[in-house]
Design an enzyme around this catalytic site. Structure first.
Site, mmCIF file in Angstrom:
data_model
loop_
_atom_site.group_PDB
_atom_site.id
_atom_site.type_symbol
_atom_site.label_atom_id
_atom_site.label_comp_id
_atom_site.label_asym_id
_atom_site.label_seq_id
_atom_site.Cartn_x
_atom_site.Cartn_y
_atom_site.Cartn_z
ATOM 1 N N ILE A 1 0.842 -1.196 0.000
ATOM 2 C CA ILE A 1 0.000 0.000 0.000
ATOM 3 C C ILE A 1 0.882 1.253 0.000
ATOM 4 C CG2 ILE A 1 -1.856 1.218 1.216
ATOM 5 C CD1 ILE A 1 -2.455 -1.703 0.023
ATOM 6 N N ASP B 1 -8.727 5.531 -11.514
ATOM 7 C CA ASP B 1 -8.829 6.618 -12.503
ATOM 8 C C ASP B 1 -8.163 7.886 -11.982
ATOM 9 O OD1 ASP B 1 -10.294 4.956 -14.121
ATOM 10 O OD2 ASP B 1 -12.242 5.835 -13.609
ATOM 11 N N ARG C 1 -4.429 7.536 -11.849
ATOM 12 C CA ARG C 1 -3.737 7.457 -13.152
ATOM 13 C C ARG C 1 -3.555 8.836 -13.786
ATOM 14 N NH1 ARG C 1 -7.104 2.036 -14.975
ATOM 15 N NH2 ARG C 1 -6.073 0.678 -13.450
ATOM 16 N N ARG D 1 29.639 17.367 -23.110
ATOM 17 C CA ARG D 1 30.505 16.229 -23.451
ATOM 18 C C ARG D 1 30.971 16.307 -24.904
ATOM 19 N NH1 ARG D 1 33.512 12.501 -20.678
ATOM 20 N NH2 ARG D 1 33.560 10.504 -21.738
ATOM 21 N N GLN E 1 22.001 6.038 -22.181
ATOM 22 C CA GLN E 1 22.914 5.761 -23.300
ATOM 23 C C GLN E 1 23.697 7.012 -23.695
ATOM 24 O OE1 GLN E 1 23.356 2.761 -24.010
ATOM 25 N NE2 GLN E 1 24.647 2.856 -25.820
ATOM 26 N N LEU F 1 24.584 9.378 -21.614
ATOM 27 C CA LEU F 1 25.621 9.534 -20.578
ATOM 28 C C LEU F 1 26.577 8.343 -20.550
ATOM 29 C CD1 LEU F 1 23.417 11.654 -19.547
ATOM 30 C CD2 LEU F 1 24.364 11.238 -17.283
ATOM 31 N N GLU G 1 -1.316 0.983 -9.280
ATOM 32 C CA GLU G 1 -2.609 1.513 -9.772
ATOM 33 C C GLU G 1 -3.092 0.771 -11.009
ATOM 34 O OE1 GLU G 1 -4.162 3.240 -7.848
ATOM 35 O OE2 GLU G 1 -2.664 4.301 -6.647
ATOM 36 N N THR H 1 -1.863 -2.811 -13.436
ATOM 37 C CA THR H 1 -0.745 -3.083 -14.347
ATOM 38 C C THR H 1 -1.087 -2.574 -15.752
ATOM 39 O OG1 THR H 1 -1.621 -5.250 -14.964
ATOM 40 C CG2 THR H 1 -0.130 -5.187 -13.067
HETATM 41 C C1 LIG Z 1 5.063 1.197 -6.169
HETATM 42 C C2 LIG Z 1 3.779 0.452 -5.928
HETATM 43 C C3 LIG Z 1 2.755 1.061 -5.224
HETATM 44 C C4 LIG Z 1 1.543 0.384 -4.977
HETATM 45 N N1 LIG Z 1 0.564 1.000 -4.263
HETATM 46 C C5 LIG Z 1 -0.605 0.344 -4.028
HETATM 47 C C6 LIG Z 1 -1.662 0.983 -3.276
HETATM 48 O O1 LIG Z 1 -1.559 2.153 -2.860
HETATM 49 N N2 LIG Z 1 -2.786 0.279 -3.013
HETATM 50 C C7 LIG Z 1 -2.955 -1.000 -3.459
HETATM 51 O O2 LIG Z 1 -4.012 -1.582 -3.194
HETATM 52 N N3 LIG Z 1 -1.969 -1.644 -4.166
HETATM 53 C C8 LIG Z 1 -0.817 -0.994 -4.465
HETATM 54 N N4 LIG Z 1 0.174 -1.612 -5.181
HETATM 55 C C9 LIG Z 1 -0.006 -2.976 -5.632
HETATM 56 C C10 LIG Z 1 -0.387 -3.017 -7.103
HETATM 57 O O3 LIG Z 1 -1.684 -2.441 -7.270
HETATM 58 C C11 LIG Z 1 -0.319 -4.472 -7.569
HETATM 59 O O4 LIG Z 1 1.049 -4.877 -7.548
HETATM 60 C C12 LIG Z 1 -0.911 -4.635 -8.952
HETATM 61 O O5 LIG Z 1 -2.302 -4.394 -8.928
HETATM 62 C C13 LIG Z 1 -0.663 -6.035 -9.520
HETATM 63 O O6 LIG Z 1 -0.983 -7.010 -8.573
HETATM 64 P P1 LIG Z 1 0.084 -8.179 -8.275
HETATM 65 O O7 LIG Z 1 1.401 -7.559 -7.994
HETATM 66 O O8 LIG Z 1 -0.491 -9.051 -7.228
HETATM 67 O O9 LIG Z 1 0.204 -8.987 -9.648
HETATM 68 P P2 LIG Z 1 -0.868 -10.006 -10.227
HETATM 69 O O10 LIG Z 1 -2.227 -9.469 -10.115
HETATM 70 O O11 LIG Z 1 -0.596 -11.352 -9.640
HETATM 71 O O12 LIG Z 1 -0.452 -10.025 -11.760
HETATM 72 C C14 LIG Z 1 0.653 -10.803 -12.262
HETATM 73 C C15 LIG Z 1 0.758 -10.589 -13.780
HETATM 74 O O13 LIG Z 1 -0.424 -11.101 -14.422
HETATM 75 C C16 LIG Z 1 -1.102 -10.072 -15.137
HETATM 76 N N5 LIG Z 1 -2.543 -10.205 -14.902
HETATM 77 C C17 LIG Z 1 -3.150 -10.736 -13.800
HETATM 78 N N6 LIG Z 1 -4.481 -10.673 -13.933
HETATM 79 C C18 LIG Z 1 -4.739 -10.104 -15.125
HETATM 80 C C19 LIG Z 1 -5.935 -9.782 -15.832
HETATM 81 N N7 LIG Z 1 -7.140 -10.011 -15.317
HETATM 82 N N8 LIG Z 1 -5.813 -9.201 -17.059
HETATM 83 C C20 LIG Z 1 -4.594 -8.951 -17.586
HETATM 84 N N9 LIG Z 1 -3.429 -9.231 -16.959
HETATM 85 C C21 LIG Z 1 -3.494 -9.791 -15.742
HETATM 86 C C22 LIG Z 1 -0.585 -8.759 -14.531
HETATM 87 O O14 LIG Z 1 -0.672 -7.703 -15.460
HETATM 88 C C23 LIG Z 1 0.845 -9.124 -14.186
HETATM 89 O O15 LIG Z 1 1.665 -8.999 -15.307
HETATM 90 C C24 LIG Z 1 1.382 -0.948 -5.457
HETATM 91 C C25 LIG Z 1 2.426 -1.561 -6.190
HETATM 92 C C26 LIG Z 1 3.604 -0.873 -6.439
HETATM 93 C C27 LIG Z 1 4.693 -1.552 -7.245
#
Ligand SMILES: Cc1cc2nc3c(=O)[nH]c(=O)nc-3n(C[C@H](O)[C@H](O)[C@H](O)COP(=O)(O)OP(=O)(O)OC[C@H]3O[C@@H](n4cnc5c(N)ncnc54)[C@H](O)[C@@H]3O)c2cc1C
Length: 372
Positions: free
Chosen positions: A153, A232, A235, A260, A328, A330, A355, A357
């Site tokens: 989170i 939304d 993003r 450079r 690249q 640098l 937010e 993937t």
């Molecule tokens: C810097 C950072 C800040 C974050 N902050 C928050 C936050 O404030 N609140 C919060 O709740 N979470 C937060 N997260 C978590 C983030 O929302 C999740 O990591 C993300 O939603 C993906 O979930 P996961 O890592 O469990 O991967 P998974 O859901 O297990 O996904 C694994 C892979 O499968 C793909 N995939 C899985 N299901 C689908 C589907 N239905 N359609 C297409 N592709 C799919 C994904 O794209 C990914 O490539 C944060 C993560 C990071 C890195």
């Protein structure tokens, strides 16, 4: 886009001065330390940043979506972690404004000028598919009892107020608001992420937290809708942050190329350098147009979900690629931790995941196109 008012110009000048003096100098130390320096968040709070988009009736400055996004754009030129911490706070305030009862708004929003808020959906079972979560809110007498464990989170451990996505029935998602002061609330592990290393990203644990009905956002079953709305709003702001990262990358690359030498001419004279810089500038401007248009539609009360997804889906890869081009230019120095380019790539990479993937966002964009 709307024209900038005198008050907004003044705000941006203040933000630029503050970023230059207080934020940018901490960019490299923050990455190395994996945290904000002592006193950093307190000073940011005292300067009034947390209340930027909070309506004036709750004690905020009441700035609109476009200027709020632009402020995060400018802060990210100096340091992306600071901008992302504010993004996590602002998107959560947005959901309280949209879905909170008047009583809950009156209770919590006046505190949002000096307490950070966060939005929690992800669990160990996965972030992309919300129906797979196991956190629950169950009815006991006149109250709800919340149990579960949220991970990754943004602002986890720093924030004091959390919106949490839970199941209120086996196939029903709802969002409640909990406060770190409530009995049963605790913090767990902080992630050791490779980028945005100032921003704390961590776990929260709910062990029999008792809340009243007015801590429910919207109605029972609105969890999916509110989660999408939080994405939304996040993003739009992330498009702004990514634009700021690219502006930072461009500045480093162009400053370096002017100094450079390649033989007896500067790197700027080489077509290979010009090609990279031009591509970086195009990626930056396209991301900027996308986030600004999304923010503009939001300000007008029109649908902005698809453009917000485009701003982040396009902008996150654009910023990684622009960072790669800067590295690249640098060359050996770009590959060194002594220069910030390598950490800007790591920072940008986080926003292909957080937010939603990029895979999930592309699905959402395609579905919107099918429905046009
Ligand atoms: C810097 C950072 C800040 C974050 N902050 C928050 C936050 O404030 N609140 C919060 O709740 N979470 C937060 N997260 C978590 C983030 O929302 C999740 O990591 C993300 O939603 C993906 O979930 P996961 O890592 O469990 O991967 P998974 O859901 O297990 O996904 C694994 C892979 O499968 C793909 N995939 C899985 N299901 C689908 C589907 N239905 N359609 C297409 N592709 C799919 C994904 O794209 C990914 O490539 C944060 C993560 C990071 C890195």
């Amino acid at each position: 886009m709307s024209t900038t008012t005198a008050a907004e110009k003044l705000l941006l000048q203040m933000v630029d001065d503050y970023t230059q003096k207080e934020i940018a100098p901490q960019d490299m130390p923050m990455d190395a330390a994996g945290d904000f320096p002592a006193g950093f968040m307190e000073k940011l709070t005292a300067t009034g940043f947390l209340g930027l988009m909070l309506p004036q009736e709750f004690g905020g400055a009441g700035f609109g979506p476009e200027i709020t996004a632009t402020v995060l754009n400018h802060i990210a030129r100096g340091n992306a972690s600071t901008a992302v911490t504010l993004e996590g706070h602002f998107k959560t305030i947005d959901q309280l404004l949209k879905y909170g009862t008047p009583a809950l708004q009156q209770q919590l929003l006046p505190t949002a000028t000096d307490r950070i808020f966060a939005f929690s959906m992800t669990e160990a079972s996965g972030g992309s598919n919300p129906m797979s979560i196991s956190s629950t809110a169950t009815r006991e007498g006149n109250h709800w009892v919340l149990n579960g464990d949220k991970i990754m989170i943004t602002n986890g451990g720093l924030a004091e107020v959390y919106c949490v996505l839970v199941k209120t029935a086996p196939t029903e998602l709802s969002v409640f608001v909990v406060d770190q002061d409530m009995p049963g609330f605790s913090f767990g592990k902080r992630e050791d992420f490779i980028g945005l290393r100032g921003t704390p990203v961590g776990e929260i644990v709910m062990d029999h937290i008792v809340v009243d009905d007015d801590h429910l956002l919207g109605n029972l079953g609105d969890g999916g809708l509110i989660g999408d709305s939080a994405h939304d709003d996040a993003r739009v702001l992330m498009g702004a942050v990514l634009t700021g990262i690219m502006e930072h990358e461009l500045k480093i690359a162009t400053d370096y190329a002017k100094e450079r030498k390649a033989g007896d001419q500067p790197l700027t004279a080489l077509q290979v350098t010009q090609r990279k810089v031009a591509d970086m500038a195009i990626r930056k401007e396209t991301t900027k147009l996308l986030y600004q248009q999304a923010a503009h539609l939001k300000a007008l009360g029109q649908p902005y979900s698809e453009l917000a997804a485009m701003a982040k889906a396009h902008g996150s890869r654009a910023a990684v690629s622009a960072g790669d081009d800067a590295l690249q230019i640098l060359a050996g120095y770009g590959y060194s931790r002594e220069y910030p380019v390598e950490h800007l790539i790591r920072d940008a990479r986080a926003l292909e995941i957080a937010e939603g993937t990029v895979e999930k966002m592309r699905s959402a964009i395609a579905l919107a196109e099918f429905n046009h």
